[in-house]
Design a protein around this motif. Sequence first.
Motif, PDB file in Angstrom:
ATOM      1  N   SER A 131       0.736  -1.257  -0.157  1.00  0.00           N
ATOM      2  CA  SER A 131       0.019   0.040   0.118  1.00  0.00           C
ATOM      3  C   SER A 131       0.961   1.452   0.064  1.00  0.00           C
ATOM      4  N   VAL A 132       0.628   2.126  -0.929  1.00  0.00           N
ATOM      5  CA  VAL A 132       1.611   3.261  -1.222  1.00  0.00           C
ATOM      6  C   VAL A 132       1.244   4.456  -0.034  1.00  0.00           C
ATOM      7  N   ARG A 133       2.328   4.744   0.672  1.00  0.00           N
ATOM      8  CA  ARG A 133       2.233   5.940   1.764  1.00  0.00           C
ATOM      9  C   ARG A 133       3.246   6.828   1.352  1.00  0.00           C
ATOM     10  N   THR A 146       9.006 -11.611  -5.089  1.00  0.00           N
ATOM     11  CA  THR A 146       8.269 -10.427  -5.591  1.00  0.00           C
ATOM     12  C   THR A 146       9.061  -9.279  -4.793  1.00  0.00           C
ATOM     13  N   ASP A 147       9.436  -8.147  -5.709  1.00  0.00           N
ATOM     14  CA  ASP A 147      10.263  -7.183  -4.974  1.00  0.00           C
ATOM     15  C   ASP A 147       9.165  -6.058  -5.260  1.00  0.00           C
ATOM     16  N   VAL A 148       9.373  -5.248  -4.121  1.00  0.00           N
ATOM     17  CA  VAL A 148       8.431  -3.992  -3.712  1.00  0.00           C
ATOM     18  C   VAL A 148       9.827  -2.995  -3.653  1.00  0.00           C
ATOM     19  N   LYS A 149       9.735  -1.976  -4.616  1.00  0.00           N
ATOM     20  CA  LYS A 149      10.777  -0.693  -4.497  1.00  0.00           C
ATOM     21  C   LYS A 149      10.034   0.534  -4.349  1.00  0.00           C
ATOM     22  N   GLY A 150      10.445   1.046  -3.207  1.00  0.00           N
ATOM     23  CA  GLY A 150       9.761   2.458  -3.326  1.00  0.00           C
ATOM     24  C   GLY A 150      10.818   3.520  -3.725  1.00  0.00           C
ATOM     25  N   TYR A 151      10.252   4.879  -3.957  1.00  0.00           N
ATOM     26  CA  TYR A 151      11.085   5.863  -4.505  1.00  0.00           C
ATOM     27  C   TYR A 151      10.876   7.044  -3.872  1.00  0.00           C
ATOM     28  N   GLU A 152       9.733   7.098  -3.244  1.00  0.00           N
ATOM     29  CA  GLU A 152       9.535   8.248  -2.276  1.00  0.00           C
ATOM     30  C   GLU A 152       8.174   7.979  -1.391  1.00  0.00           C
ATOM     31  N   GLY A 153       8.036   8.532  -0.257  1.00  0.00           N
ATOM     32  CA  GLY A 153       7.368   8.402   0.814  1.00  0.00           C
ATOM     33  C   GLY A 153       7.722   7.192   1.493  1.00  0.00           C
ATOM     34  N   SER A 154       6.667   6.038   1.834  1.00  0.00           N
ATOM     35  CA  SER A 154       7.022   4.946   2.723  1.00  0.00           C
ATOM     36  C   SER A 154       5.824   3.780   2.062  1.00  0.00           C
ATOM     37  N   ILE A 155       6.234   2.653   2.578  1.00  0.00           N
ATOM     38  CA  ILE A 155       5.280   1.322   1.853  1.00  0.00           C
ATOM     39  C   ILE A 155       5.018   0.421   3.040  1.00  0.00           C
ATOM     40  N   ALA A 156       3.641   0.307   3.021  1.00  0.00           N
ATOM     41  CA  ALA A 156       3.158  -0.883   4.042  1.00  0.00           C
ATOM     42  C   ALA A 156       2.993  -2.067   3.202  1.00  0.00           C
ATOM     43  N   VAL A 157       3.408  -2.989   3.769  1.00  0.00           N
ATOM     44  CA  VAL A 157       3.480  -4.364   3.079  1.00  0.00           C
ATOM     45  C   VAL A 157       3.020  -5.399   4.082  1.00  0.00           C
ATOM     46  N   TRP A 158       2.240  -6.264   3.632  1.00  0.00           N
ATOM     47  CA  TRP A 158       1.441  -7.383   4.242  1.00  0.00           C
ATOM     48  C   TRP A 158       1.598  -8.778   3.488  1.00  0.00           C
ATOM     49  N   LYS A 159       1.991  -9.681   4.433  1.00  0.00           N
ATOM     50  CA  LYS A 159       2.200 -11.028   3.992  1.00  0.00           C
ATOM     51  C   LYS A 159       0.751 -11.595   3.378  1.00  0.00           C
ATOM     52  N   ILE A 199       4.313  -4.647   7.755  1.00  0.00           N
ATOM     53  CA  ILE A 199       5.470  -4.114   7.820  1.00  0.00           C
ATOM     54  C   ILE A 199       5.635  -2.532   7.109  1.00  0.00           C
ATOM     55  N   LEU A 200       5.778  -1.723   7.832  1.00  0.00           N
ATOM     56  CA  LEU A 200       6.081  -0.191   7.452  1.00  0.00           C
ATOM     57  C   LEU A 200       7.598  -0.041   6.941  1.00  0.00           C
ATOM     58  N   VAL A 201       7.885   0.301   5.652  1.00  0.00           N
ATOM     59  CA  VAL A 201       9.319   0.316   5.320  1.00  0.00           C
ATOM     60  C   VAL A 201       9.309   1.923   4.668  1.00  0.00           C
ATOM     61  N   ARG A 202      10.337   2.494   5.226  1.00  0.00           N
ATOM     62  CA  ARG A 202      10.733   4.029   5.021  1.00  0.00           C
ATOM     63  C   ARG A 202      12.081   4.013   4.317  1.00  0.00           C
ATOM     64  N   PRO A 203      12.524   5.343   3.646  1.00  0.00           N
ATOM     65  CA  PRO A 203      13.684   5.436   3.054  1.00  0.00           C
ATOM     66  C   PRO A 203      14.840   5.030   3.808  1.00  0.00           C
ATOM     67  N   GLY A 204      15.825   4.467   3.070  1.00  0.00           N
ATOM     68  CA  GLY A 204      16.896   3.985   3.835  1.00  0.00           C
ATOM     69  C   GLY A 204      16.901   2.418   4.556  1.00  0.00           C
ATOM     70  N   GLN A 205      15.701   2.010   4.637  1.00  0.00           N
ATOM     71  CA  GLN A 205      15.346   0.618   5.019  1.00  0.00           C
ATOM     72  C   GLN A 205      15.156  -0.362   4.101  1.00  0.00           C
ATOM     73  N   THR A 206      15.764  -1.566   4.396  1.00  0.00           N
ATOM     74  CA  THR A 206      15.242  -2.738   3.577  1.00  0.00           C
ATOM     75  C   THR A 206      14.803  -3.906   4.332  1.00  0.00           C
ATOM     76  N   VAL A 207      13.612  -4.700   3.925  1.00  0.00           N
ATOM     77  CA  VAL A 207      13.291  -5.528   4.545  1.00  0.00           C
ATOM     78  C   VAL A 207      12.912  -6.737   3.697  1.00  0.00           C
TER      79      VAL A 207
END
Length: 267
Positions: A131-133, A146-159, A199-207
């Motif tokens: 979900s785009v944040r 499955t790869d999810v890549k953010g460029y701006e903001g943050s991303i919420a990811v669910w299994k 799982i909330l992922v912000r810039p600089g983070q990798t999960v």
Amino acid sequence: MKKSTRVFVLASILAFSAASLFALEAKVVSAKGKTEVQIADGAWTPLKIGSTIQKGAVIQTGFKSELILKIKETTVTVAPLSRITVEQLAEKGDKDDTRLFLDTGSLKSDVKKTVDRRVGFTVRSPVATASVRGTVVGVKNSFKRTDVKGYEGSIAVWKAPKGGAKAQVAGAEEEAATPAVTGNDPAAVSDGQSGAGAILVRPGQTVSYTTTTTTTAKENAQKQAVDVGGTKTVADTAASSGTDSPKPTSATVIVNVKFGSAEGEPQ
């Protein structure tokens, strides 16, 4: 309360809900190579600039093909060899709600809201939901990754649920629902709620995490098939022959979520 009164109240609620919900459309602004749409399990028809796509449609792109869609101010770029189901496209009150199911391939979305309106933009795959944040996110899905890549903001990811998820077009119950839904239901995720196990992922983070999904030999072949200029590969020919393993088999899938530069590859 008498039964007739309850029925009248329920009908009024449903009518109000329907009146406050309008369909959105995705408009094709660029179509290169082989780009097609399927509606209600019908025949595949070519897409061209100006074509409109609505909820329930299935989109696919061929080899060396690309499709760019516009949903109000939001842009979605669909990469070659991708298949997407449009699970939801609707205006709900003060919110524009878009939910896409990426069965295979990749896409990149540049999410922008219009004045005085919220935007719910969600991309699901068989093993994860993003979900785009923020504004820009790319999702790539293949058989075992499955790869999810953010460029701006943050991303919420669910299994995804155990065994994997399937495309789930929004039904009448979701359309008519006035209270917010909760949990891991696709509608809840699209409504911007955290859901269990988010799982909330912000810039600089990798999960990264691993999960399992169940699939059959036929489905495996279909996901790994390549359409080159309208010619099916051996894998796809075998997949469409009707033969299938009697039981689904488990596959371990890696889900990787990270942030990167918006330059270069779209995903």
